[in-house]
Write a protein that holds these residues in place. Structure first.
Motif, mmCIF file in Angstrom:
data_model
loop_
_atom_site.group_PDB
_atom_site.id
_atom_site.type_symbol
_atom_site.label_atom_id
_atom_site.label_comp_id
_atom_site.label_asym_id
_atom_site.label_seq_id
_atom_site.Cartn_x
_atom_site.Cartn_y
_atom_site.Cartn_z
ATOM 1 N N ALA A 47 39.393 44.890 41.663
ATOM 2 C CA ALA A 47 38.955 45.002 40.370
ATOM 3 C C ALA A 47 38.056 43.760 40.013
ATOM 4 C CB ALA A 47 40.073 45.020 39.163
ATOM 5 N N GLU A 48 36.994 43.966 39.456
ATOM 6 C CA GLU A 48 35.988 42.939 39.339
ATOM 7 C C GLU A 48 35.343 42.979 37.956
ATOM 8 O OE1 GLU A 48 31.667 44.241 41.116
ATOM 9 O OE2 GLU A 48 33.455 44.389 42.542
ATOM 10 N N GLU A 49 35.586 43.746 37.308
ATOM 11 C CA GLU A 49 35.022 43.954 36.029
ATOM 12 C C GLU A 49 35.703 42.846 34.826
ATOM 13 O OE1 GLU A 49 37.184 46.509 37.394
ATOM 14 O OE2 GLU A 49 35.238 47.651 38.039
ATOM 15 N N GLY A 50 34.707 42.044 34.134
ATOM 16 C CA GLY A 50 35.122 40.999 33.392
ATOM 17 C C GLY A 50 35.378 39.638 34.147
ATOM 18 N N GLY A 51 35.017 39.441 35.270
ATOM 19 C CA GLY A 51 35.187 38.445 36.073
ATOM 20 C C GLY A 51 36.560 37.533 35.962
ATOM 21 N N CYS A 52 36.375 36.289 35.886
ATOM 22 C CA CYS A 52 37.772 35.704 35.670
ATOM 23 C C CYS A 52 38.408 35.903 34.815
ATOM 24 C CB CYS A 52 37.324 34.155 35.980
ATOM 25 S SG CYS A 52 36.917 33.731 37.541
ATOM 26 N N ASN A 53 37.944 36.592 33.555
ATOM 27 C CA ASN A 53 38.777 36.781 32.563
ATOM 28 C C ASN A 53 39.570 37.967 32.675
ATOM 29 O OD1 ASN A 53 37.757 34.812 30.601
ATOM 30 N ND2 ASN A 53 35.995 35.958 30.304
ATOM 31 N N ASN A 54 39.499 38.818 33.743
ATOM 32 C CA ASN A 54 40.246 39.941 33.934
ATOM 33 C C ASN A 54 41.599 39.390 34.839
ATOM 34 O OD1 ASN A 54 41.269 42.199 34.989
ATOM 35 N ND2 ASN A 54 39.644 43.001 35.863
ATOM 36 N N PRO A 55 42.821 39.591 34.397
ATOM 37 C CA PRO A 55 43.810 39.227 35.188
ATOM 38 C C PRO A 55 44.058 40.010 36.236
ATOM 39 C CG PRO A 55 44.534 40.260 33.291
ATOM 40 C CD PRO A 55 43.169 40.180 32.900
ATOM 41 N N GLN A 56 43.633 41.263 36.535
ATOM 42 C CA GLN A 56 43.701 42.064 37.578
ATOM 43 C C GLN A 56 42.477 41.666 38.823
ATOM 44 O OE1 GLN A 56 46.347 43.880 38.057
ATOM 45 N NE2 GLN A 56 46.940 43.032 36.177
ATOM 46 N N ARG A 57 41.687 40.826 38.615
ATOM 47 C CA ARG A 57 40.526 40.477 39.493
ATOM 48 C C ARG A 57 41.083 39.932 40.787
ATOM 49 N NH1 ARG A 57 38.531 36.638 41.696
ATOM 50 N NH2 ARG A 57 36.445 35.905 41.903
ATOM 51 N N GLN A 58 40.283 40.708 41.812
ATOM 52 C CA GLN A 58 40.957 40.280 43.149
ATOM 53 C C GLN A 58 39.753 40.928 44.161
ATOM 54 O OE1 GLN A 58 44.799 41.637 44.531
ATOM 55 N NE2 GLN A 58 44.963 39.743 45.677
ATOM 56 N N GLY A 59 39.873 40.280 45.344
ATOM 57 C CA GLY A 59 38.792 40.910 46.325
ATOM 58 C C GLY A 59 37.603 40.233 46.718
ATOM 59 N N LEU A 60 36.951 40.665 47.716
ATOM 60 C CA LEU A 60 35.757 40.031 48.174
ATOM 61 C C LEU A 60 34.730 40.487 47.204
ATOM 62 C CD1 LEU A 60 35.887 40.538 51.968
ATOM 63 C CD2 LEU A 60 36.310 38.475 50.740
ATOM 64 N N SER A 61 34.777 41.642 46.694
ATOM 65 C CA SER A 61 33.832 42.378 45.833
ATOM 66 C C SER A 61 33.719 41.589 44.366
ATOM 67 C CB SER A 61 34.078 43.815 45.349
ATOM 68 O OG SER A 61 35.523 44.049 44.890
ATOM 69 N N ALA A 62 34.837 41.015 44.038
ATOM 70 C CA ALA A 62 34.930 40.246 42.851
ATOM 71 C C ALA A 62 34.388 38.765 43.054
ATOM 72 C CB ALA A 62 36.492 39.889 42.446
ATOM 73 N N ASP A 63 34.629 38.395 44.299
ATOM 74 C CA ASP A 63 34.075 37.098 44.597
ATOM 75 C C ASP A 63 32.613 36.891 44.796
ATOM 76 O OD1 ASP A 63 33.922 34.586 45.850
ATOM 77 O OD2 ASP A 63 34.145 35.324 47.893
#
Length: 147
Positions: A47-63
């Protein structure tokens, strides 16, 4: 001076020798006694939506989307895992389209959670390939653990 150089050359391996030895490391037996590697799990499409405000954010796509850390998962932590190794075997994982559609995609934080999701068919290797060794390792000892 020559004596010191001779002693150093006998004590330390050359870059060529180090590369040869690292190339021979067996990365297929992590979590076994005296394994020379530790797994690092790297998500590719978390998950990358919302950037660092998203507690589910993770992965190379988010990075790549926001420039912050990908929140990888180590198989063992120094001082906790007695079999910890600073030689990490990179194991890439990808959420399946079905898992994403069903709303399962989120931040994973633990080795056995990931392995269970692989077993359940929610995670695969990149592009739907079988999950497992990605073919490259990372030599990165942890210098300090922050609680």
């Amino acid at each position: 001076m020559r004596e010191a150089q001779r002693m150093l050359s006998e004590t330390f391996l050359s870059v060529k020798e180090i590369r040869a030895k690292l190339g021979n490391i067996d990365r297929s037996h992590d979590d076994s006694f005296a394994s020379p590697v530790e797994r690092i799990f790297i998500g590719t499409n978390g998950a990358e939506e919302g950037g660092c405000n998203n507690p589910q954010r993770q992965g190379l796509s988010a990075d790549l989307a926001d420039g912050f850390r990908p929140n990888n998962v180590l198989g063992g932590i120094p001082t906790i895992a007695l079999d910890y190794s600073p030689n990490w075997d990179a194991q890439l994982f990808e959420w399946t389209p079905s898992a994403i559609q069903q709303g399962f995609r989120g931040q994973v934080r633990e080795e056995f959670q990931i392995l269970n999701f692989v077993r359940d068919g929610l995670l695969t290797g990149p592009g739907g390939a079988a999950f497992g060794i990605s073919g490259f390792s990372i030599n990165c000892p942890i210098a300090q653990r922050l609680d």
